[in-house]
Motif scaffolding. Structure first.
Motif, PDB file in Angstrom:
ATOM      1  N   ALA A  12       0.827  -1.209   0.000  1.00  0.00           N
ATOM      2  CA  ALA A  12       0.000   0.000   0.000  1.00  0.00           C
ATOM      3  C   ALA A  12       0.859   1.255   0.000  1.00  0.00           C
ATOM      4  CB  ALA A  12      -0.932  -0.003   1.218  1.00  0.00           C
ATOM      5  N   VAL A  13       2.074   1.125   0.513  1.00  0.00           N
ATOM      6  CA  VAL A  13       3.050   2.219   0.443  1.00  0.00           C
ATOM      7  C   VAL A  13       4.376   1.607   0.002  1.00  0.00           C
ATOM      8  CG1 VAL A  13       2.101   3.890   2.100  1.00  0.00           C
ATOM      9  CG2 VAL A  13       3.425   1.937   2.926  1.00  0.00           C
ATOM     10  N   TRP A  16       8.291   0.884   2.767  1.00  0.00           N
ATOM     11  CA  TRP A  16       8.101   0.854   4.225  1.00  0.00           C
ATOM     12  C   TRP A  16       8.302  -0.548   4.795  1.00  0.00           C
ATOM     13  CZ3 TRP A  16       3.755   4.297   6.669  1.00  0.00           C
ATOM     14  CH2 TRP A  16       3.912   5.636   6.234  1.00  0.00           C
ATOM     15  N   ALA A  76     -13.902   1.794  10.791  1.00  0.00           N
ATOM     16  CA  ALA A  76     -13.312   3.123  10.659  1.00  0.00           C
ATOM     17  C   ALA A  76     -13.797   3.709   9.334  1.00  0.00           C
ATOM     18  CB  ALA A  76     -11.790   3.030  10.692  1.00  0.00           C
ATOM     19  N   PRO A  78     -13.822   5.860   5.687  1.00  0.00           N
ATOM     20  CA  PRO A  78     -12.834   5.976   4.618  1.00  0.00           C
ATOM     21  C   PRO A  78     -11.801   7.043   4.967  1.00  0.00           C
ATOM     22  CG  PRO A  78     -15.075   5.953   3.732  1.00  0.00           C
ATOM     23  CD  PRO A  78     -15.193   6.063   5.224  1.00  0.00           C
ATOM     24  N   PRO A  79     -10.563   6.844   4.571  1.00  0.00           N
ATOM     25  CA  PRO A  79     -10.084   5.867   3.586  1.00  0.00           C
ATOM     26  C   PRO A  79      -9.788   4.486   4.151  1.00  0.00           C
ATOM     27  CG  PRO A  79      -8.263   7.247   4.274  1.00  0.00           C
ATOM     28  CD  PRO A  79      -9.483   7.782   4.966  1.00  0.00           C
ATOM     29  N   ALA A  80     -10.201   4.177   5.384  1.00  0.00           N
ATOM     30  CA  ALA A  80     -10.020   2.819   5.898  1.00  0.00           C
ATOM     31  C   ALA A  80     -10.809   1.841   5.035  1.00  0.00           C
ATOM     32  CB  ALA A  80     -10.487   2.748   7.348  1.00  0.00           C
ATOM     33  N   LEU A  81     -10.299   0.623   4.933  1.00  0.00           N
ATOM     34  CA  LEU A  81     -11.008  -0.446   4.232  1.00  0.00           C
ATOM     35  C   LEU A  81     -11.646  -1.353   5.274  1.00  0.00           C
ATOM     36  CD1 LEU A  81      -8.226  -1.411   1.630  1.00  0.00           C
ATOM     37  CD2 LEU A  81     -10.147   0.177   1.319  1.00  0.00           C
ATOM     38  N   GLY A 105       0.230  -1.169  14.258  1.00  0.00           N
ATOM     39  CA  GLY A 105      -0.149  -1.948  13.088  1.00  0.00           C
ATOM     40  C   GLY A 105      -1.411  -2.734  13.369  1.00  0.00           C
ATOM     41  N   ARG A 106      -2.054  -3.177  12.299  1.00  0.00           N
ATOM     42  CA  ARG A 106      -3.183  -4.086  12.480  1.00  0.00           C
ATOM     43  C   ARG A 106      -2.672  -5.413  13.028  1.00  0.00           C
ATOM     44  NH1 ARG A 106      -7.974  -3.116   9.230  1.00  0.00           N
ATOM     45  NH2 ARG A 106      -7.752  -1.185   8.069  1.00  0.00           N
ATOM     46  N   ILE A 129      -4.641  -5.604   3.371  1.00  0.00           N
ATOM     47  CA  ILE A 129      -5.159  -4.779   4.467  1.00  0.00           C
ATOM     48  C   ILE A 129      -6.395  -5.438   5.083  1.00  0.00           C
ATOM     49  CG2 ILE A 129      -6.220  -2.557   5.053  1.00  0.00           C
ATOM     50  CD1 ILE A 129      -4.363  -1.228   3.009  1.00  0.00           C
ATOM     51  N   GLU A 135      -4.200  -4.266  -1.669  1.00  0.00           N
ATOM     52  CA  GLU A 135      -3.110  -3.513  -1.035  1.00  0.00           C
ATOM     53  C   GLU A 135      -2.574  -4.303   0.151  1.00  0.00           C
ATOM     54  OE1 GLU A 135      -4.040   0.546  -0.040  1.00  0.00           O
ATOM     55  OE2 GLU A 135      -5.479   0.674  -1.691  1.00  0.00           O
ATOM     56  N   VAL A 137      -0.145  -4.689   3.602  1.00  0.00           N
ATOM     57  CA  VAL A 137       0.339  -3.862   4.711  1.00  0.00           C
ATOM     58  C   VAL A 137       1.009  -4.785   5.740  1.00  0.00           C
ATOM     59  CG1 VAL A 137      -1.732  -3.965   6.198  1.00  0.00           C
ATOM     60  CG2 VAL A 137      -0.328  -1.871   6.144  1.00  0.00           C
ATOM     61  N   TRP A 138       1.873  -4.198   6.589  1.00  0.00           N
ATOM     62  CA  TRP A 138       2.449  -4.995   7.674  1.00  0.00           C
ATOM     63  C   TRP A 138       1.404  -5.185   8.778  1.00  0.00           C
ATOM     64  CZ3 TRP A 138       2.918   0.239   7.461  1.00  0.00           C
ATOM     65  CH2 TRP A 138       2.631   0.944   8.634  1.00  0.00           C
TER      66      TRP A 138
ATOM     67  N   PHE B 125     -17.142   9.037  13.707  1.00  0.00           N
ATOM     68  CA  PHE B 125     -15.712   9.272  13.896  1.00  0.00           C
ATOM     69  C   PHE B 125     -15.253  10.492  13.092  1.00  0.00           C
ATOM     70  CE2 PHE B 125     -15.972   4.531  14.241  1.00  0.00           C
ATOM     71  CZ  PHE B 125     -15.456   4.393  15.513  1.00  0.00           C
ATOM     72  N   ARG B 134      -1.438   9.567  -0.013  1.00  0.00           N
ATOM     73  CA  ARG B 134      -0.564   8.540   0.571  1.00  0.00           C
ATOM     74  C   ARG B 134       0.712   9.090   1.187  1.00  0.00           C
ATOM     75  NH1 ARG B 134      -2.285   3.167  -0.833  1.00  0.00           N
ATOM     76  NH2 ARG B 134      -4.132   3.390  -2.135  1.00  0.00           N
ATOM     77  N   TRP B 139      -4.129  10.427   6.803  1.00  0.00           N
ATOM     78  CA  TRP B 139      -4.799   9.566   5.825  1.00  0.00           C
ATOM     79  C   TRP B 139      -4.311   8.124   5.982  1.00  0.00           C
ATOM     80  CZ3 TRP B 139      -4.059   6.343   1.639  1.00  0.00           C
ATOM     81  CH2 TRP B 139      -5.099   6.226   0.719  1.00  0.00           C
ATOM     82  N   PHE B 142      -5.600   5.807   8.814  1.00  0.00           N
ATOM     83  CA  PHE B 142      -6.896   5.182   8.553  1.00  0.00           C
ATOM     84  C   PHE B 142      -6.752   4.059   7.533  1.00  0.00           C
ATOM     85  CE2 PHE B 142     -10.362   7.423  10.694  1.00  0.00           C
ATOM     86  CZ  PHE B 142      -9.686   8.490  11.246  1.00  0.00           C
ATOM     87  N   ARG B 143      -6.055   4.336   6.429  1.00  0.00           N
ATOM     88  CA  ARG B 143      -5.982   3.353   5.361  1.00  0.00           C
ATOM     89  C   ARG B 143      -5.196   2.114   5.778  1.00  0.00           C
ATOM     90  NH1 ARG B 143      -8.165   3.782   0.657  1.00  0.00           N
ATOM     91  NH2 ARG B 143      -7.289   2.556  -1.051  1.00  0.00           N
ATOM     92  N   LEU B 144      -4.009   2.320   6.321  1.00  0.00           N
ATOM     93  CA  LEU B 144      -3.124   1.183   6.581  1.00  0.00           C
ATOM     94  C   LEU B 144      -3.517   0.429   7.843  1.00  0.00           C
ATOM     95  CD1 LEU B 144       0.397   2.731   5.823  1.00  0.00           C
ATOM     96  CD2 LEU B 144      -1.206   1.612   4.240  1.00  0.00           C
ATOM     97  N   VAL B 145      -3.922   1.165   8.879  1.00  0.00           N
ATOM     98  CA  VAL B 145      -4.056   0.553  10.203  1.00  0.00           C
ATOM     99  C   VAL B 145      -5.512   0.571  10.707  1.00  0.00           C
ATOM    100  CG1 VAL B 145      -3.156   0.642  12.579  1.00  0.00           C
ATOM    101  CG2 VAL B 145      -1.660   1.215  10.687  1.00  0.00           C
ATOM    102  N   GLY B 146      -6.356   1.404  10.120  1.00  0.00           N
ATOM    103  CA  GLY B 146      -7.726   1.519  10.635  1.00  0.00           C
ATOM    104  C   GLY B 146      -7.753   2.147  12.015  1.00  0.00           C
ATOM    105  N   THR B 148      -8.619   4.879  14.278  1.00  0.00           N
ATOM    106  CA  THR B 148      -9.440   6.081  14.524  1.00  0.00           C
ATOM    107  C   THR B 148      -8.901   6.796  15.758  1.00  0.00           C
ATOM    108  OG1 THR B 148     -10.917   4.850  15.960  1.00  0.00           O
ATOM    109  CG2 THR B 148     -11.490   4.904  13.610  1.00  0.00           C
TER     110      THR B 148
END
Lengths: 145, 403
Positions: A12-13, A16, A76, A78-81, A105-106, A129, A135, A137-138, B125, B134, B139, B142-146, B148
């Motif tokens: 996604a990035v 990193w 969460a 957007p932009p959360a999935l 991290g998630r 993700i 995408e 992610v770690w 939220f 990016r 931003w 939220f996108r990578l980790v969710g 809030t």
């Protein structure tokens, strides 16, 4: 518009983290003062008494211990999935012992969230993700899970 | 009391304060700001056309007018030729606007300044601005980790559980207290008693924090009129509430506690953590400038984004030692009638967040308290009040007022 071809998930990035069998986060280390930083996109050493701009990209420790965590019970925005239907997901802040840095991290898919504990050992994995996302992610996964 | 920590302490008067009530009103944020500004001007007995400097606390969620908040309010009040500034520092925007106005007065560049903060917020939220960005950490979190805002509050809350053995039930008492404090506050959005059982039965949001352990988002506005002490005295206010300190500090490297919206902390591998982490440093700088200690405070208005976070602030300000905040709460020290009431206004628990307005609203409450005008929630013999919050990306924010 022709139909889009199916896509192989991609980070996604860029820059990193690595993918593959033993993925790791990519940080920077300052050769002058020895401090670390993540993410690696920084302009100069974050130590205000150093300020060196000659930073080297390094692999960060793959394992660390949970500093704290949360289990989110709502999607969460957007932009959360978020998967449909929504499932609670956890986020962990993990301290890397050598770098003395805490990285959020998630938590990896399929981990039993009621077994997360502060202080327990986690290792980095790379996953989409959310399941099915294109995408990567770690994520943090309990060691041995 | 006279605070004497620095040359600046006590040389700027809070001549007037005003608010637009908090709620979900669905109007343009400028309309709320104008109501608050006119209320503060009326309270000060000062005409808008006599204001020499206007500072706006700015929000980024209202598009073009939000980005130019100072001038937007000036236009809405009627172009007067006043000098202008707009301050963005997330939750600390209002405190920064106050700081800029105060500095103008201290520098002798003006005698009368108006500070306005106003906001509208969507339901649910708080979220980043739209688009695919990016390189923006807000931003990316939220996108990578969710992650809030409540995710971060939950991380801190769970640390309190781990380190001090606190429970959800402990924190619920913060909500019970603040809900009771706000019952008679005409500007509060929620004016209803809440029981601990209701808090503990509310929906889990970011475990271990439930809905009633987290503040909501609101529409609202607040304004203050600041003047030089000489100007206040010339205009028949011999003993006004005075600004004794404003702290806008940034963190000191390495910032080893994870803070919104960052995805990581600084590294402590090469440099030891500072004597004071960020939140401690915010309070310390304000107290030092005012030349007082935490034991001198009559009351504090703190950013209770979550109930557990209010307890962090007790320790960050120095109202008690680390780990003793729950005991302070349970002993009634921070309740109206106690040693140092915290959030007598009802706090964010009763107001909700209206980002660029809230730090100014805290100063309004402290002013009413120090004047003895906080009807139904008055702290007895209040003469020193502290406000504290922190703005995203490392904006410290604390104001100390004295009578």
């Amino acid at each position: 518009m022709p139909e889009a071809p199916s896509i192989t998930p991609a980070p996604a990035v860029d820059g990193w983290f690595t993918t593959g069998a033993d993925p790791h986060l990519i940080g920077v280390r300052c050769p002058a003062c020895g401090t670390y930083a993540f993410p690696p996109e920084i302009f100069s050493c974050p130590n205000p008494r150093c300020g060196s701009s000659d930073l080297e990209r390094v692999a960060l420790s793959r394992r660390g211990r949970v500093w704290s965590f949360s289990v989110n019970h709502y999607a969460a925005p957007p932009p959360a999935l978020s998967p449909e239907p929504f499932e609670p997901y956890a986020v962990a802040a993990v301290e890397l012992p050598e770098e003395r840095i805490v990285v959020l991290g998630r938590v990896a898919d399929g981990v039993a969230l009621d077994e997360l504990q502060i202080g327990s050992e986690m290792e980095i994995v790379v996953e989409p993700i959310i399941p099915g996302a294109d995408e990567l992610v770690w994520k943090w996964k309990p060691v041995g899970a | 009391m006279e605070a004497g920590g620095s040359l600046s302490a006590g040389r700027v008067a809070v001549a007037g304060v005003g608010m637009h009530p908090w709620g979900k009103w669905g109007n343009n944020f400028v309309s709320y700001g104008v109501v608050a500004a006119r209320a503060a001007l009326a309270d000060a007995g000062i005409e808008w056309t006599d204001v020499q400097f206007i500072a706006g606390g700015e929000t980024v969620r209202n598009g073009y007018p939000g980005y130019v908040a100072g001038a937007t309010f000036a236009q809405a009040l009627g172009w007067s030729g006043a000098q202008v500034a707009t301050c963005y520092a997330a939750c600390a925007s209002g405190a920064q606007a106050i700081d800029v106005a105060r500095a103008r007065i201290l520098a002798g560049l003006c005698d009368v300044a108006l500070v306005v903060g106003s906001d509208t917020t969507p339901r649910g939220f708080l979220a980043p601005s739209g688009g695919e960005r990016r390189t923006d950490l807000d931003w990316l979190r939220f996108r990578l980790v969710g992650a809030t805002n409540p995710t971060y509050f939950a991380l801190y809350a769970r640390r309190r559980m781990e380190l001090y053995g606190e429970t959800e039930a402990d924190w619920a008492q913060v909500k019970v207290k603040n809900a009771r404090h706000g019952l008679n506050n005409p500007n509060a959005r929620y004016r209803k008693e809440v029981s601990a059982d209701e808090v503990l039965a509310s929906a889990m949001v970011s475990d271990p924090l439930r809905l009633l352990q987290i503040c909501t988002t609101s529409d609202g506005a607040a304004a203050v009129v600041l003047t030089s002490l000489e100007y206040a005295k010339r205009h028949g206010v011999p003993d006004p509430v005075k600004v004794a300190a404003v702290s806008t500090v940034t963190p000191t490297y390495p910032q080893t506690a994870i803070e919104m919206p960052y995805l990581s902390t600084d590294s402590a591998a090469a440099v030891a953590p500072p004597e004071r982490l960020f939140r401690d440093a915010i309070a310390h700088a304000a107290l030092e400038e005012a030349g007082i200690g935490p034991e001198d405070l009559s009351l504090a208005e703190v950013y209770d984004l979550s109930t557990a976070l209010e307890l962090d602030w007790y320790e960050n300000i120095g109202l008690c030692k680390e780990g003793e905040a729950a005991r302070l709460l349970h002993d009634g020290d921070t309740t109206l009638g106690g040693r140092v009431p915290v959030n007598p206004s009802g706090g964010l628990a009763c107001f909700g967040e209206a980002v660029p307005a809230q730090a100014i609203a805290q100063v309004c409450e402290v002013t009413w308290q120090l004047r003895g005008q906080a009807e139904g929630r008055q702290v007895a013999n209040a003469n020193v009040g502290l406000t504290i919050n922190q703005g995203l990306f490392g904006h410290g924010s604390s104001v100390i007022c004295v009578r």
